[in-house]
Design an enzyme around this catalytic site. Structure first.
Site, PDB file in Angstrom:
ATOM      1  N   PRO A   2      47.918 -12.518 -98.719  1.00  0.00           N
ATOM      2  CA  PRO A   2      48.835 -13.614 -99.031  1.00  0.00           C
ATOM      3  C   PRO A   2      49.021 -13.791-100.538  1.00  0.00           C
ATOM      4  O   PRO A   2      48.527 -14.740-101.139  1.00  0.00           O
ATOM      5  CB  PRO A   2      48.148 -14.820 -98.394  1.00  0.00           C
ATOM      6  CG  PRO A   2      46.706 -14.469 -98.415  1.00  0.00           C
ATOM      7  CD  PRO A   2      46.622 -12.982 -98.239  1.00  0.00           C
ATOM      8  N   GLU A   3      49.695 -12.838-101.154  1.00  0.00           N
ATOM      9  CA  GLU A   3      50.006 -12.944-102.567  1.00  0.00           C
ATOM     10  C   GLU A   3      51.449 -13.418-102.716  1.00  0.00           C
ATOM     11  O   GLU A   3      52.076 -13.814-101.747  1.00  0.00           O
ATOM     12  CB  GLU A   3      49.746 -11.602-103.250  1.00  0.00           C
ATOM     13  CG  GLU A   3      48.339 -11.097-102.949  1.00  0.00           C
ATOM     14  CD  GLU A   3      47.791 -10.100-103.947  1.00  0.00           C
ATOM     15  OE1 GLU A   3      48.331  -9.995-105.052  1.00  0.00           O
ATOM     16  OE2 GLU A   3      46.795  -9.435-103.612  1.00  0.00           O
ATOM     17  N   LYS A  51      52.005 -18.824-105.271  1.00  0.00           N
ATOM     18  CA  LYS A  51      51.362 -18.761-103.962  1.00  0.00           C
ATOM     19  C   LYS A  51      51.517 -20.055-103.170  1.00  0.00           C
ATOM     20  O   LYS A  51      50.890 -20.227-102.129  1.00  0.00           O
ATOM     21  CB  LYS A  51      49.882 -18.429-104.127  1.00  0.00           C
ATOM     22  CG  LYS A  51      49.611 -17.076-104.762  1.00  0.00           C
ATOM     23  CD  LYS A  51      48.118 -16.802-104.787  1.00  0.00           C
ATOM     24  CE  LYS A  51      47.831 -15.450-105.406  1.00  0.00           C
ATOM     25  NZ  LYS A  51      46.383 -15.137-105.346  1.00  0.00           N
ATOM     26  N   ARG A 251      36.072 -12.517-106.839  1.00  0.00           N
ATOM     27  CA  ARG A 251      36.897 -11.517-106.175  1.00  0.00           C
ATOM     28  C   ARG A 251      36.239 -10.150-106.286  1.00  0.00           C
ATOM     29  O   ARG A 251      35.424  -9.901-107.166  1.00  0.00           O
ATOM     30  CB  ARG A 251      38.291 -11.452-106.812  1.00  0.00           C
ATOM     31  CG  ARG A 251      39.042 -12.780-106.841  1.00  0.00           C
ATOM     32  CD  ARG A 251      39.482 -13.237-105.470  1.00  0.00           C
ATOM     33  NE  ARG A 251      40.192 -14.500-105.545  1.00  0.00           N
ATOM     34  CZ  ARG A 251      41.517 -14.608-105.647  1.00  0.00           C
ATOM     35  NH1 ARG A 251      42.250 -13.513-105.683  1.00  0.00           N
ATOM     36  NH2 ARG A 251      42.089 -15.776-105.721  1.00  0.00           N
TER      37      ARG A 251
END
Length: 275
Positions: A2-3, A51, A251
């Site tokens: 979901p970028e 986003k 991340r």
């Protein structure tokens, strides 16, 4: 993932399914919005901001509201025909249901749900940098924001939505590989930062309108990325093993140590050193 491009696509799905229609009912399965009823409101627009998703509605009395949502890693919106089975996710993950005469929009596992006057949208997204897929895209401003902290590792700076809005971990890793930049290089030592920013916008724009994200040009399974998700697999350029590191900026980072070497200039400046 979901970028920015996925959120842009989701906004388009909602726009195609709801725009111009009157809501015949709404259901919010979150405590702070549980009593809200948007029946009678008309859907004016659906758009992405980085986003973030912004669904704008207008009441018969011309009261303008914006429903804000964020997908993060797990969220999704689906649009169904009336009577169609909702197959997107388990029912316990549903957070919002919006009904019209011709469609039903269901939001699963959404985050940061807020309903605010449209005039106050800036309170939710005004801090964001230039949107790589938005009408406000300004590469010079993106470079200015990134350059404001020259000692910050570039991999971390690219994920900061206050610098430029829309890049997530997949595009961060792929962009740094394509530019041959070690992920922990200080921003001030990155060669041709404007070129990196421009390429980032091109990568997201190339995937706009489709759900399969590819930075390689191939849509075949297993061929869509250069480094992302490919730990220990051979680099598509040099055939060396792709490296992976957990933990930095919360991340996972993928990179090719041969194609993205830590140079002598960056030794001691980054937050991580190759073993």
């Amino acid at each position: 993932m979901p970028e920015g491009d996925t959120v842009w696509n989701t906004a388009k799905v909602l726009r195609d399914g709801l725009e111009g229609a009157e809501l015949t009912g709404s259901e919010f399965r979150v405590p702070h919005l549980a009593t809200v009823d948007l029946a009678g409101y008309r859907v004016a627009d659906s758009l992405s901001r980085g986003k973030h998703l912004l669904l704008r509605v207008v009441s018969p009395e011309h009261r303008e509201l914006t429903l804000h949502s964020h997908l993060r890693m797990e969220g999704a919106w689906r649009v169904y025909a009336p009577g169609e089975r909702w197959t997107g996710r388990p029912a316990f993950l549903i957070r919002v249901v919006l009904r019209t005469a011709k469609s039903v929009a269901v939001g699963y596992h959404l985050h940061d749900l807020k309903l605010v006057p449209t005039a106050r949208e800036a309170e939710l997204v005004g801090h964001l940098g230039p949107d790589l897929l938005g009408p406000d895209w300004d590469p010079e401003e993106a470079v200015r924001r990134l350059s404001a902290d020259p000692a910050r590792p570039v991999g971390e700076a690219l994920l900061d939505q206050r610098n430029l809005a829309g890049i997530g971990n997949l595009y961060r890793c792929e962009l740094l590989f394509l530019r041959g930049v070690w992920p922990w290089t200080p921003v001030g030592d990155v060669p041709d930062l404007p070129g990196m920013v421009t390429l980032g916008q091109r990568l997201l724009a190339a995937n706009r309108g489709r759900w399969t994200q590819s930075t390689t040009g191939s849509l075949r399974r297993g061929e869509t990325s250069y480094v992302y998700g490919r730990r220990a697999q051979p680099c598509r350029r040099c055939n060396g093993p792709i490296a992976k590191r957990d933990g930095d900026t919360e991340r996972i980072t993928y990179w090719c140590p041969r194609c993205q070497p830590q140079t002598a200039d960056t030794v001691g400046k980054g937050t991580f050193h190759n073993a």
